[in-house]
Design an enzyme around this catalytic site. Structure first.
Site, mmCIF file in Angstrom:
data_model
loop_
_atom_site.group_PDB
_atom_site.id
_atom_site.type_symbol
_atom_site.label_atom_id
_atom_site.label_comp_id
_atom_site.label_asym_id
_atom_site.label_seq_id
_atom_site.Cartn_x
_atom_site.Cartn_y
_atom_site.Cartn_z
ATOM 1 N N LEU A 8 87.567 38.412 56.837
ATOM 2 C CA LEU A 8 87.957 39.641 57.525
ATOM 3 C C LEU A 8 86.851 40.687 57.440
ATOM 4 C CD1 LEU A 8 90.186 41.063 59.096
ATOM 5 C CD2 LEU A 8 91.128 41.884 56.937
ATOM 6 N N LYS A 44 91.723 56.866 45.731
ATOM 7 C CA LYS A 44 92.207 55.676 45.022
ATOM 8 C C LYS A 44 93.719 55.534 45.085
ATOM 9 C CE LYS A 44 88.322 54.630 42.587
ATOM 10 N NZ LYS A 44 87.745 53.485 41.944
ATOM 11 N N GLY A 48 70.013 59.111 38.786
ATOM 12 C CA GLY A 48 69.532 57.826 38.270
ATOM 13 C C GLY A 48 68.930 56.921 39.304
ATOM 14 N N GLU A 59 66.346 52.815 38.831
ATOM 15 C CA GLU A 59 67.291 51.685 38.751
ATOM 16 C C GLU A 59 67.094 50.564 39.770
ATOM 17 O OE1 GLU A 59 71.380 53.079 38.436
ATOM 18 O OE2 GLU A 59 70.765 54.903 37.407
ATOM 19 N N TRP A 99 85.871 49.224 35.407
ATOM 20 C CA TRP A 99 85.449 48.493 36.602
ATOM 21 C C TRP A 99 85.335 46.989 36.365
ATOM 22 C CZ3 TRP A 99 81.410 52.577 38.738
ATOM 23 C CH2 TRP A 99 82.133 53.620 39.330
ATOM 24 N N GLU A 120 88.964 58.634 36.672
ATOM 25 C CA GLU A 120 89.875 57.885 37.545
ATOM 26 C C GLU A 120 90.783 56.934 36.768
ATOM 27 O OE1 GLU A 120 86.946 55.744 39.927
ATOM 28 O OE2 GLU A 120 87.631 53.912 38.955
ATOM 29 N N HIS A 178 77.334 61.630 33.227
ATOM 30 C CA HIS A 178 77.562 61.916 34.636
ATOM 31 C C HIS A 178 78.946 61.421 35.021
ATOM 32 C CE1 HIS A 178 77.280 61.950 38.959
ATOM 33 N NE2 HIS A 178 77.589 60.673 38.961
ATOM 34 N N CYS A 227 81.668 61.111 38.512
ATOM 35 C CA CYS A 227 81.742 61.253 39.957
ATOM 36 C C CYS A 227 82.918 62.117 40.366
ATOM 37 C CB CYS A 227 81.898 59.896 40.618
ATOM 38 S SG CYS A 227 80.486 58.840 40.363
ATOM 39 N N HIS A 232 77.044 61.167 49.845
ATOM 40 C CA HIS A 232 77.845 60.271 50.691
ATOM 41 C C HIS A 232 77.565 60.515 52.168
ATOM 42 C CE1 HIS A 232 79.987 58.819 47.252
ATOM 43 N NE2 HIS A 232 80.264 60.050 46.876
#
Ligand code: GLN
Ligand code: ZN
Length: 760
Positions: free
Chosen positions: A18, A116, A437, A489, A566, A610, A646, A648, A699
């Site tokens: 998909l 979320k 970073g 990174e 995660w 989160e 840091h 988000c 973003h």
């Protein structure tokens, strides 16, 4: 006789069919018809798979071309005015415009916001409502799919998101009002949906109301009763579905609603079973979510059977069994993993395997254990083997965790004294500038990393290429005039996977993708055992980077809580225990970096906020162990070493004390989109340490002007003492392109110069 059903199946496809079709369609490579064809094939395949697994009632409506909340909004005809919807049946073009934004007459129309889904890593599109909102059924997808499933002969149960959950998650646009004012017309629209389903001869509708596991205001609780009274329709049975936690203070309410059945999550809320049985009228179905829909471990079938056997006589025909929640949150099929270590593989169950487990349980309940003796024995063996495996338990790791002392959880000196020591050697100007970073991950970087992984590039050549990238990134930062530099990174494909691959106790899959949002999927690592660090993970890169410049180089680590949140985490010990093991491994890395001369170290906790539990009463316990894990990681550093962190998602109001307790010398956060409003938390609370509020929204491809950044910083300065302010982007730059990054950072540095000048 008990029955099995499923709440939802992952729609992305075992091979991410998909995702591929969606992206090809957006790029104009396939037609709408071809996209729809792929969807149809996937639905057909997944229904068949569930039927073959012996599932009695098959969910229909759980499929989505992007997101199930968006589907619901479209079904209700709720399209934000900026998309110029004509009020007719919603087209796929409008649907995707809402999901992804569009260009209308040369103007960018912003996509719906994404956030979320409860405490999962799935993101839904936030419905937008205004005070004059009306509802009109405008999307045929659900009804078409029901017809499709019925034509194909599947015993179908319609699946929709409930009115109260939809409304709770909706965001007010324009003037503020009480969303519950919309309830009457919203309920009428839901009634129409149910009537349509009835016309289609649907017997069961699963209505998901996961907000019943949240702390709800009284008014909202009351609304449940009135709404569900109105949704009663003869011969159409509603299965009210709750998941992700226990009902707790909403238990009575959920049991008493005028519906035909109730589904509860027994994985997250195992203790609620007895009370629910006591409170549920004895003509109602009780669906028990007994297989973990959120994690990838095999179930302990014996254990579950014990529970089921206790209630099966009492419930008899009223007993249904199911996964705890939709299987959307687990990968499709374990059979696709060919490289996974066979011992570890035997401990796992993905969506397909979970349905088999469900079937085995149902057979055992209905026809006796002996009928599935072989399956039960296999499962039992795997569970035992996992419990005893030497792959999992390492005495030295456990010993180290036990030996953690309070001393290890605090820096030597308090922040104000550390800060002075750090200033002496750092000699930074006011408004120091830095980045979070990562720098743009170009094709060259990706190709090199892939070639190295696949063995086409040897270590030496790969290292050489990465160092070249690092050198380039450093020279660019010097040219721009940034104060604290990073290495960029390039060697990291993902901030969690990179560390997981270098630590013991992690396993990686080839195809265990889980939908994160739209076409985006993630492949979370599996934490199966005690965690330790065989050798340093970042020191070589950071030292090389420091050798390229006279400016201070910031070492870059992913924090213990983010690695945990995660990943798929082991379920045989508390999450907190696993977090402490990760923290110890990272603590060693902090120490090694420091010894190697890296005196600024950032420990990212992008996912700490989160992971906050759904119920307020559980927050403090979570914050206690997460802050502890962070402090254990960081506190090994000498006072002269500057620790950054840091985050988000920066809605900090409720947890600001915990953020302060982390005691990082500097925290950088995402704030630019909120126009610094998120800093209110720091205004009302006297946050003691340094802060870098993000001034560049990474973003978006937009480049902020110097003036815009200066204005943002001036707003920040109203809330935070200037002496403690840093200037930096919102987050890492890895998804951006070089030209825009250079421009934006040049403006950032420029704004710092202006601010310094103005401050004298
Ligand atoms: N250091 C990471 C980066 O810059 C942080 C990413 C994140 O916060 N998600 O990419
Ligand atoms: Zn971030």
């Amino acid at each position: 006789m008990s029955k099995t059903h499923n709440l939802g199946f992952p729609r992305i496809g075992a091979d991410r069919e998909l995702k591929k079709a969606m992206e090809a369609f957006w790029q104009g490579k396939i037609s709408q018809q071809e996209l729809e064809q792929t969807g149809k094939q996937l639905r057909q395949r997944h229904w068949q798979l569930q039927a073959d697994a012996g599932i009695d009632l098959i969910p229909v409506g759980d499929f989505s071309n992007y997101d199930q909340l968006l589907d619901m909004s479209c079904l209700l005809g709720v399209v934000p005015p900026r998309f110029n919807w004509d009020g007719e049946a919603i087209s796929l073009a409008t649907y995707f415009a809402m999901a992804r934004g569009e260009q209308l007459n040369d103007k960018a129309v912003a996509a719906c916001e994404m956030t979320k889904w409860f405490d999962t890593n799935y993101h839904y599109l936030v419905p937008e409502v205004h005070s004059k909102q009306t509802f009109k059924l405008s999307f045929n997808k659900l009804f078409d799919e029901i017809a499709e499933a019925q034509r194909a002969g599947f015993n179908s149960k319609a699946v929709i998101i409930g009115p109260l959950t939809w409304l709770w998650l909706a965001k007010i646009k324009g003037e503020d009002f009480n969303k519950l004012a919309l309830l009457e017309s919203l309920t009428a629209a839901y009634k129409n949906i149910l009537l349509r389903l009835k016309q289609q001869n649907i017997e069961w509708v699963q209505i998901d109301e996961p907000i019943l596991v949240l702390d709800l205001p009284e008014q909202w609780k009351k609304s449940f009763t009135s709404v569900y009274k109105q949704l009663q329709i003869a011969d159409l049975n509603i299965l009210l579905t709750t998941y992700f936690g226990e009902l707790d203070d909403n238990l009575q309410l959920a049991c008493q609603l005028p519906v035909a059945g109730l589904h509860i999550d027994l994985v997250r809320g195992s203790s609620q079973l007895e009370e629910v049985i006591q409170n549920l009228a004895d003509n109602k179905i009780l669906s028990l979510g007994i297989i973990d829909g959120r994690n990838i471990w095999r179930s302990d079938l014996d254990n579950i059977l014990n529970t089921l056997n206790k209630v099966k006589d009492k419930l008899a025909e009223r007993l249904w069994i199911a996964p705890s929640c939709s299987l959307l949150h687990v990968p499709v099929d374990l059979a696709q993993e060919h490289k996974l270590d066979s011992e570890i593989k035997n401990w796992l169950a993905f969506a397909t395997q979970k349905l088999d487990e469900l079937n085995t349980l149902n057979q055992a309940v209905n026809h006796g254990k002996e009928n599935v003796a072989q399956q039960l024995e296999l499962s039992r063996k795997a569970i035992q083997q996992r419990q005893q495996s030497t792959r999992i338990h390492h005495a030295d790791v456990k010993k180290r965790v036990k030996a953690i002392t309070n001393n290890m959880l605090a820096r030597n000196k308090p922040f104000n004294e550390r800060s002075e020591i750090q200033k002496q050697w750092l000699k930074l100007p006011a408004f120091p500038t830095t980045t979070i970073g990562s720098f743009p991950q170009t094709d060259t970087i990706r190709i090199a990393r892939r070639a190295f992984k696949q063995g086409q590039l040897d270590k030496e050549e790969y290292t050489r290429q990465m160092k070249k990238e690092i050198f380039y990134v450093i020279k660019e930062q010097e040219k721009l005039g940034l104060d604290v530099l990073v290495h960029g990174e390039p060697e990291r494909n993902d901030m969690v996977e990179y560390f997981g691959e270098l630590l013991n106790g992690f396993a990686f899959t080839e195809k265990a993708w889980v939908q994160s949002y739209g076409s985006r999927c993630v492949k979370p690592p599996i934490i199966y055992g005690d965690i330790s660090r065989p050798e340093a993970m970042t020191v070589e890169w950071s030292c090389f980077a420091q050798s390229c410049t006279a400016k201070p180089m910031k070492g870059m680590l992913t924090g213990p809580v983010t690695i945990l949140n995660w990943s798929f985490v082991r379920d045989d010990q508390p999450r907190a225990a696993t977090a402490m093991q990760i923290a110890l491994a990272l603590r060693d890395e902090v120490h090694d970096l420091e010894q190697a001369g890296i005196k600024i170290i950032q420990i990212d906790e992008a996912a700490l906020r989160e992971g906050l539990p759904l119920r307020k009463k559980d927050w403090q316990a979570y914050l206690d162990w997460t802050v502890r894990a962070f402090r254990l990681t960081a506190s090994v550093a000498a006072d002269e070493t500057q620790i950054h962190t840091h985050m988000c998602y920066s809605e900090f109001n409720d947890i600001i004390q915990a953020i302060a307790d982390m005691d990082a010398d500097v925290i950088t956060i995402e704030t630019s989109r909120s126009d610094m409003e998120l800093l209110d938390a720091f205004e009302n609370f006297d946050y003691p340490n340094d802060i870098g509020p993000g001034v560049y929204d990474i973003h978006s491809p937009n480049v902020p002007s110097t003036q815009h950044i200066v204005q943002l910083m001036q707003k920040a300065a109203k809330r935070i003492p200037v002496a403690r302010l840093w200037i930096n982007p919102d987050c890492g730059l890895k998804t951006r392109q070089w030209p825009e990054v250079k421009q934006a950072l040049a403006c950032m540095v420029d704004s710092a110069r202006q601010l310094r000048k103005a401050a004298g």
